[in-house]
Design a protein around this motif. Structure first.
Motif, PDB file in Angstrom:
ATOM      1  N   VAL A  93       5.433   9.189   3.916  1.00 15.19           N
ATOM      2  CA  VAL A  93       5.168   7.885   3.309  1.00 15.19           C
ATOM      3  C   VAL A  93       6.483   7.115   3.155  1.00 15.19           C
ATOM      4  CG1 VAL A  93       4.407   6.733   1.186  1.00 15.19           C
ATOM      5  CG2 VAL A  93       3.020   8.550   2.191  1.00 15.19           C
ATOM      6  N   GLU A  94       7.537   7.782   2.717  1.00 18.42           N
ATOM      7  CA  GLU A  94       8.837   7.118   2.560  1.00 18.42           C
ATOM      8  C   GLU A  94       9.392   6.657   3.909  1.00 18.42           C
ATOM      9  OE1 GLU A  94      10.992  10.015   0.235  1.00 18.42           O
ATOM     10  OE2 GLU A  94      10.488   8.948  -1.625  1.00 18.42           O
ATOM     11  N   ARG A  95       9.187   7.462   4.955  1.00 15.13           N
ATOM     12  CA  ARG A  95       9.605   7.065   6.302  1.00 15.13           C
ATOM     13  C   ARG A  95       8.874   5.790   6.719  1.00 15.13           C
ATOM     14  NH1 ARG A  95       6.833  10.245  10.735  1.00 15.13           N
ATOM     15  NH2 ARG A  95       5.168   9.097   9.722  1.00 15.13           N
ATOM     16  N   ASP A  96       7.542   5.771   6.527  1.00 14.67           N
ATOM     17  CA  ASP A  96       6.753   4.592   6.898  1.00 14.67           C
ATOM     18  C   ASP A  96       7.136   3.386   6.046  1.00 14.67           C
ATOM     19  OD1 ASP A  96       5.513   6.172   8.785  1.00 14.67           O
ATOM     20  OD2 ASP A  96       3.629   6.362   7.677  1.00 14.67           O
ATOM     21  N   LEU A  97       7.437   3.614   4.793  1.00 18.40           N
ATOM     22  CA  LEU A  97       7.858   2.526   3.907  1.00 18.40           C
ATOM     23  C   LEU A  97       9.183   1.922   4.398  1.00 18.40           C
ATOM     24  CD1 LEU A  97       7.329   0.849   1.387  1.00 18.40           C
ATOM     25  CD2 LEU A  97       8.360   2.673   0.026  1.00 18.40           C
ATOM     26  N   ARG A  98      10.120   2.762   4.826  1.00 19.73           N
ATOM     27  CA  ARG A  98      11.383   2.257   5.377  1.00 19.73           C
ATOM     28  C   ARG A  98      11.125   1.418   6.621  1.00 19.73           C
ATOM     29  NH1 ARG A  98      12.935   7.416   3.942  1.00 19.73           N
ATOM     30  NH2 ARG A  98      12.673   8.238   6.053  1.00 19.73           N
ATOM     31  N   TYR A  99      10.237   1.909   7.488  1.00 18.98           N
ATOM     32  CA  TYR A  99       9.924   1.203   8.739  1.00 18.98           C
ATOM     33  C   TYR A  99       9.309  -0.168   8.447  1.00 18.98           C
ATOM     34  CZ  TYR A  99       7.544  -0.134  13.022  1.00 18.98           C
ATOM     35  OH  TYR A  99       7.097  -0.837  14.113  1.00 18.98           O
ATOM     36  N   PHE A 100       8.232  -0.190   7.659  1.00 19.13           N
ATOM     37  CA  PHE A 100       7.536  -1.455   7.419  1.00 19.13           C
ATOM     38  C   PHE A 100       8.370  -2.420   6.585  1.00 19.13           C
ATOM     39  CE2 PHE A 100       3.866   1.075   8.794  1.00 19.13           C
ATOM     40  CZ  PHE A 100       3.378   0.213   9.767  1.00 19.13           C
ATOM     41  N   GLU A 117       0.839  -1.209   0.000  1.00 23.16           N
ATOM     42  CA  GLU A 117       0.000   0.000   0.000  1.00 23.16           C
ATOM     43  C   GLU A 117       0.873   1.257   0.000  1.00 23.16           C
ATOM     44  OE1 GLU A 117      -2.282  -0.548   3.558  1.00 23.16           O
ATOM     45  OE2 GLU A 117      -3.625  -2.025   2.626  1.00 23.16           O
ATOM     46  N   LEU A 118       1.936   1.252   0.799  1.00 18.73           N
ATOM     47  CA  LEU A 118       2.815   2.416   0.882  1.00 18.73           C
ATOM     48  C   LEU A 118       3.599   2.628  -0.416  1.00 18.73           C
ATOM     49  CD1 LEU A 118       4.039   1.972   4.543  1.00 18.73           C
ATOM     50  CD2 LEU A 118       2.714   3.913   3.663  1.00 18.73           C
ATOM     51  N   GLU A 119       4.008   1.536  -1.066  1.00 23.45           N
ATOM     52  CA  GLU A 119       4.699   1.663  -2.354  1.00 23.45           C
ATOM     53  C   GLU A 119       3.787   2.290  -3.400  1.00 23.45           C
ATOM     54  OE1 GLU A 119       5.953  -2.396  -2.935  1.00 23.45           O
ATOM     55  OE2 GLU A 119       7.941  -2.002  -2.065  1.00 23.45           O
ATOM     56  N   THR A 120       2.515   1.872  -3.408  1.00 24.48           N
ATOM     57  CA  THR A 120       1.536   2.428  -4.339  1.00 24.48           C
ATOM     58  C   THR A 120       1.318   3.915  -4.045  1.00 24.48           C
ATOM     59  OG1 THR A 120       0.444   0.291  -4.573  1.00 24.48           O
ATOM     60  CG2 THR A 120      -0.837   2.243  -5.187  1.00 24.48           C
ATOM     61  N   LEU A 121       1.155   4.243  -2.775  1.00 22.18           N
ATOM     62  CA  LEU A 121       0.942   5.635  -2.379  1.00 22.18           C
ATOM     63  C   LEU A 121       2.168   6.484  -2.726  1.00 22.18           C
ATOM     64  CD1 LEU A 121      -0.822   7.763  -1.067  1.00 22.18           C
ATOM     65  CD2 LEU A 121      -0.006   6.973   1.172  1.00 22.18           C
ATOM     66  N   ARG A 122       3.353   5.938  -2.503  1.00 22.04           N
ATOM     67  CA  ARG A 122       4.584   6.668  -2.836  1.00 22.04           C
ATOM     68  C   ARG A 122       4.620   6.980  -4.332  1.00 22.04           C
ATOM     69  NH1 ARG A 122       9.515   5.652  -4.950  1.00 22.04           N
ATOM     70  NH2 ARG A 122      11.219   6.907  -4.189  1.00 22.04           N
ATOM     71  N   SER A 123       4.255   6.012  -5.162  1.00 20.14           N
ATOM     72  CA  SER A 123       4.252   6.221  -6.615  1.00 20.14           C
ATOM     73  C   SER A 123       3.312   7.346  -7.020  1.00 20.14           C
ATOM     74  CB  SER A 123       3.844   4.938  -7.342  1.00 20.14           C
ATOM     75  OG  SER A 123       4.819   3.953  -7.157  1.00 20.14           O
ATOM     76  N   THR A 124       2.161   7.428  -6.377  1.00 17.92           N
ATOM     77  CA  THR A 124       1.197   8.476  -6.725  1.00 17.92           C
ATOM     78  C   THR A 124       1.649   9.849  -6.221  1.00 17.92           C
ATOM     79  OG1 THR A 124      -0.150   8.106  -4.745  1.00 17.92           O
ATOM     80  CG2 THR A 124      -0.759   6.886  -6.735  1.00 17.92           C
ATOM     81  N   LEU A 125       2.464   9.873  -5.157  1.00 18.01           N
ATOM     82  CA  LEU A 125       2.901  11.152  -4.584  1.00 18.01           C
ATOM     83  C   LEU A 125       4.186  11.695  -5.206  1.00 18.01           C
ATOM     84  CD1 LEU A 125       2.245  10.523  -0.782  1.00 18.01           C
ATOM     85  CD2 LEU A 125       0.937  12.015  -2.310  1.00 18.01           C
ATOM     86  N   LEU A 126       4.860  10.916  -6.033  1.00 21.98           N
ATOM     87  CA  LEU A 126       6.157  11.357  -6.587  1.00 21.98           C
ATOM     88  C   LEU A 126       6.072  12.683  -7.332  1.00 21.98           C
ATOM     89  CD1 LEU A 126       7.883   8.036  -7.657  1.00 21.98           C
ATOM     90  CD2 LEU A 126       8.584   9.624  -5.867  1.00 21.98           C
TER      91      LEU A 126
END
Length: 162
Positions: free
Chosen positions: A64-71, A44-53
Motif C-alpha cells: 500500500v505504501e509503495r502504491d501511495l508513493r507511486y500515485f 483511498e490508499l491513505e485511508t487503507l494505510r491508516s487502517t493497516l498501520l
C-alpha cells in the motif's frame, strides 16, 4: 562487506519489500477527470494505510505504501490538458471514431496513461494508437504502428470531451 556480517532479519525484510512501480518517462498529461481519479486513488490508499498501520501483515502495508508513493508522484507530476473542444483536430480527451483497413469502426478516447483502459476504449495518448491519432483531423488517414504490423486507419469523426 562479507555476507557473514549482514543481519539476516534485515536481509529477509528487504527481500520481502515490494518492487517499486515504474514511473513512465513520457510527460504525465492527464484529463481533468484523470486527475480527479488519481487524487481519489491517493485518498483511498491513505485511508487503507491508516487502517493497516497496526496490522501484523507488514507485506500488505508495504504494498500500500509503495502504491501511495507511486500515485502521489503521479498527482504531483500531472499536467492537466486543456479540455478537448475541437471537432477538427484530435486532442487529449477527444473521442475519436476511426475505421481500420478491414472496414471495422472503432471509438476510443485519448486519456493519460493512468486512466487508460483499452477494454473500455480509453487509450493512452502516448501509446502507438494514441500517437497515431493525436493531431489528426476527420478524413485523415494515419499510420498506426503496431507490434502486430502497421495498419492504415482513417479518422471518421472527432467528438469533444464530455
Amino acid at each position: 562487506m562479507s555476507r557473514a556480517f549482514v543481519n539476516e532479519d534485515q536481509a529477509a525484510d528487504q527481500a520481502n519489500q515490494p518492487v517499486e512501480r515504474r514511473i513512465s518517462e513520457q510527460p504525465n498529461h492527464v484529463t481533468a477527470q484523470g486527475l480527479t481519479l488519481l487524487k481519489q486513488r491517493v485518498s483511498e490508499l491513505e485511508t487503507l494505510r491508516s487502517t493497516l498501520l497496526g496490522d501484523p501483515d507488514k507485506q500488505r502495508l508495504a504494498e500500500v505504501e509503495r502504491d501511495l508513493r507511486y500515485f502521489s508522484a503521479r498527482v504531483q507530476s500531472a499536467q492537466v490538458a486543456a479540455p478537448a473542444t475541437s471537432q477538427s483536430k484530435v486532442q487529449i480527451g477527444s473521442r475519436v471514431v476511426f475505421v481500420d483497413e478491414e472496414g471495422h469502426q472503432h471509438e476510443v478516447q485519448l486519456v493519460g496513461e493512468d486512466q487508460a483502459y483499452a477494454a473500455s476504449g480509453l487509450i493512452n495518448w502516448g501509446s502507438p494508437l494514441g500517437r497515431a491519432l493525436l493531431g489528426a483531423a476527420p478524413g485523415d488517414e494515419v499510420l498506426w504502428r503496431r507490434p502486430a504490423g502497421d495498419q492504415l486507419i482513417e479518422v471518421v469523426a472527432i467528438e469533444p470531451q464530455a
